[in-house]
Design a protein around this motif. Sequence first.
Motif, PDB file in Angstrom:
ATOM      1  N   ALA A   1       6.686   5.504   5.506  1.00 46.42           N
ATOM      2  CA  ALA A   1       6.557   3.907   6.111  1.00 46.42           C
ATOM      3  C   ALA A   1       5.141   3.715   6.704  1.00 46.42           C
ATOM      4  O   ALA A   1       4.703   2.606   6.854  1.00 46.42           O
ATOM      5  N   ASP A   2       4.539   4.915   7.109  1.00 48.75           N
ATOM      6  CA  ASP A   2       3.263   4.636   8.038  1.00 48.75           C
ATOM      7  C   ASP A   2       1.986   5.328   7.410  1.00 48.75           C
ATOM      8  O   ASP A   2       1.263   5.788   7.826  1.00 48.75           O
ATOM      9  N   SER A   3       1.964   5.568   5.957  1.00 48.06           N
ATOM     10  CA  SER A   3       1.043   6.137   5.313  1.00 48.06           C
ATOM     11  C   SER A   3       0.340   5.434   4.191  1.00 48.06           C
ATOM     12  O   SER A   3       0.888   5.112   3.112  1.00 48.06           O
ATOM     13  N   TYR A   4      -0.468   4.349   4.700  1.00 45.53           N
ATOM     14  CA  TYR A   4      -0.901   3.101   4.005  1.00 45.53           C
ATOM     15  C   TYR A   4      -2.398   3.119   4.514  1.00 45.53           C
ATOM     16  O   TYR A   4      -2.930   3.660   5.227  1.00 45.53           O
ATOM     17  N   ALA A   5      -3.000   2.073   3.492  1.00 46.60           N
ATOM     18  CA  ALA A   5      -4.292   1.931   3.804  1.00 46.60           C
ATOM     19  C   ALA A   5      -4.883   0.619   4.298  1.00 46.60           C
ATOM     20  O   ALA A   5      -3.882  -0.313   4.161  1.00 46.60           O
TER      21      ALA A   5
ATOM     22  N   SER B   1       0.783  -1.233   0.180  1.00 50.58           N
ATOM     23  CA  SER B   1       0.120  -0.029   0.037  1.00 50.58           C
ATOM     24  C   SER B   1       0.840   1.262  -0.060  1.00 50.58           C
ATOM     25  O   SER B   1       0.392   2.377  -0.639  1.00 50.58           O
ATOM     26  N   CYS B   2       2.061   1.359   0.742  1.00 52.23           N
ATOM     27  CA  CYS B   2       2.709   2.479   0.725  1.00 52.23           C
ATOM     28  C   CYS B   2       3.424   2.481  -0.528  1.00 52.23           C
ATOM     29  O   CYS B   2       3.713   3.585  -0.943  1.00 52.23           O
ATOM     30  N   LEU B   3       3.970   1.407  -1.071  1.00 57.36           N
ATOM     31  CA  LEU B   3       4.612   1.532  -2.305  1.00 57.36           C
ATOM     32  C   LEU B   3       3.645   2.000  -3.480  1.00 57.36           C
ATOM     33  O   LEU B   3       4.128   2.843  -4.291  1.00 57.36           O
ATOM     34  N   ALA B   4       2.297   1.679  -3.481  1.00 50.94           N
ATOM     35  CA  ALA B   4       1.440   1.952  -4.605  1.00 50.94           C
ATOM     36  C   ALA B   4       1.167   3.258  -4.582  1.00 50.94           C
ATOM     37  O   ALA B   4       1.026   4.026  -5.465  1.00 50.94           O
ATOM     38  N   ARG B   5       1.059   4.007  -3.199  1.00 51.49           N
ATOM     39  CA  ARG B   5       0.783   5.291  -2.991  1.00 51.49           C
ATOM     40  C   ARG B   5       1.941   6.200  -3.725  1.00 51.49           C
ATOM     41  O   ARG B   5       1.738   7.563  -3.984  1.00 51.49           O
ATOM     42  N   ARG B   6       3.302   5.657  -3.997  1.00 51.56           N
ATOM     43  CA  ARG B   6       4.321   6.362  -4.695  1.00 51.56           C
ATOM     44  C   ARG B   6       3.981   6.695  -6.002  1.00 51.56           C
ATOM     45  O   ARG B   6       4.315   7.764  -6.605  1.00 51.56           O
ATOM     46  N   GLY B   7       2.909   5.806  -6.578  1.00 55.77           N
ATOM     47  CA  GLY B   7       2.614   5.960  -7.948  1.00 55.77           C
ATOM     48  C   GLY B   7       1.371   6.815  -8.042  1.00 55.77           C
ATOM     49  O   GLY B   7       1.359   7.948  -9.144  1.00 55.77           O
TER      50      GLY B   7
END
Lengths: 370, 370
Positions: B205-209, B177-183
């Motif tokens: 590291a703590d901005s995720y769904a 989720s963190c990785l996808a957020r970067r896109g």
Amino acid sequence: MTPGFGNLAFIVDDPFLILYLGHLTLRYSPGSACRSYSKGIIQIMHSLSATAEAHPNIAFIKYWGNRDNLLRLPTSGSISMNLGGLTTRTRVIINSSLEADRLKLNDRIVRGEGLRRVQSFLDVVRLQARTDLHAEVITENNFPSGAGIASSASAFAALAVAAARALGLDLSDRELSCLARRGSGSASRSIPAGFVEWIAGEGDADSYAVSIASPEHWNLVDCIAMVNANRKATGSTEGHASAGTSPLQAARVADAPRRLDWCRRALLTCDFTALAEIAELDSNLMHAIMMTSIPALMYWEPPTLEIMSLVRKWRAQGDPVFYTIDAGPNVHAITTSDFAQVITSRLRAIPGVREVITASPGGGAHLSNE
Amino acid sequence: MTPGFGNLAFIVDDPFLILYLGHLTLRYSPGSACRSYSKGIIQIMHSLSATAEAHPNIAFIKYWGNRDNLLRLPTSGSISMNLGGLTTRTRVIINSSLEADRLKLNDRIVRGEGLRRVQSFLDVVRLQARTDLHAEVITENNFPSGAGIASSASAFAALAVAAARALGLDLSDRELSCLARRGSGSASRSIPAGFVEWIAGEGDADSYAVSIASPEHWNLVDCIAMVNANRKATGSTEGHASAGTSPLQAARVADAPRRLDWCRRALLTCDFTALAEIAELDSNLMHAIMMTSIPALMYWEPPTLEIMSLVRKWRAQGDPVFYTIDAGPNVHAITTSDFAQVITSRLRAIPGVREVITASPGGGAHLSNE
């Protein structure tokens, strides 16, 4: 005592004594009643009726939300232009035989909410004039009523001037602006001439509008595109009362001094681009508050959106034009006199535009020959 | 070292040595070059390609504005529902002979900005995987691209899952989720299943769904009214960057915890009325920010306004339906499965509605058989 009135201490035992002597009226107002007689005052009224005219106005920095709904003290200041050529003409006739105020608008008798609002306003004037006489109010607009042109502004500005005179009050423009405000907030801005700023103030006596430039200062023209409306809009009075339910209203109010400065400077320097940017932003800000209030107020109709988009496109192409929208679906496209005809033609060609009315900067409210 | 990779120190004087051994690739990465030989590492890659699927999502509490535009750290949390049936399927093929990443969308080669955004995202994955291999990305949507359905959410969620696997990363759902957020910020919400909350967090590291309810929790249906658009909308990435120019954005952000609580509670208790009220308010709040940004962003088209008005009318008449609108002109009319057919029919009958697509709550992003 205000000028225009004389007072005589008097003792009389007929509590309904009124003497008509040509244009003078002697009216007995009872004081403390005793068994066999009353003490009272006879007012010598110099004026039985008065007629006044006022223009509506279009705000570039909007008024939306009150600190005090009863006194109509706004949360922030506002700036507008009077709309010359569009005129409300109002005659107030004091008639001591009336048991209640009467209102006639464009030859039709008005009852219900419309009448009650006028009565409440006349109560304010009567309190200042220390009288309880009722009035007949005869008013006419030379522009469509309820068309989203803020007719309440010109209505209460003209009524304030006419009622004050008819009831013998001699008020300054500042006092008239304060008085008109009690009927409709934006009416305070229709008292002074031309380009006008309403100072939010602290209380009833210092929340009034002043002219910041004469009508001749700038050749702006308001091309008002009247839009077919599916829905009946929520009235402004009700809308103002709901502004505080938007989680964004406090931020809009806090930002108001910046926008007022920006707009005032743009007006004083005739900087069209600056005025266009701040006026469109401020209009969007007001509608942002409306649509995020509870319940949400959405004044735009599909053609409103279409016109907004086209106006932005025309300006991007180099034409001096911007939009501003009040609590209704109509779009005010502001341009200069050189471009008024082409903008009007283009607006008329847009599907959903019923009519286009134009107005140049107008003067202030004033007494008129009857 | 990340799982899925092995490394051998090696000395070789052919800087282009690559050995293909069935599904294993031995690829020589040059280290510091000398005249006659190079020191380097041979990576033994266990995975050459991977395929993943993800759904777009529709937010009830919107994401608009970043604290950090590069990391796509949002100014506030958001809540959404995955749109089952609408699917992006993405295959990532690691190809050591490629000198740059390639992208194919719905059988068409993508270049320019679309490709660069994927390349930047793959750079993030490569940094985590400690590799510099390039990839061929082949992706397909079973729903119209650029239709205002947030295809970037499903695109980067599927790409994150497929690219991580293809490059040998073994990531948790939180890490994905963190990785996808970067896109794409909203792509973080397409990783978990069903009804999802994106926690704003403090850093990368703590901005995720996380999933707050499964797809089966509530039989909501999203009836997406696709509207004919006159204008090309400003992209979301650019829009997010402008959110801070609205004088209202700070107030919207400050109010977000209240709205998140309201929406989460409505979802967990299946309280349709409460969800309708908060979702429409939140949608209006986001568009209020957009239209008061500099420059103003106006995503609504005339039919958008018409649908919003009708949806409110239908709900006032007792039908369970509300609207929510992303950064485009299409209207998501959310209803329950019992009413989906009637709402869809009504939407199709509105002039300016091109097509209506429906979607039920969907699962999370996942690997798929190739």
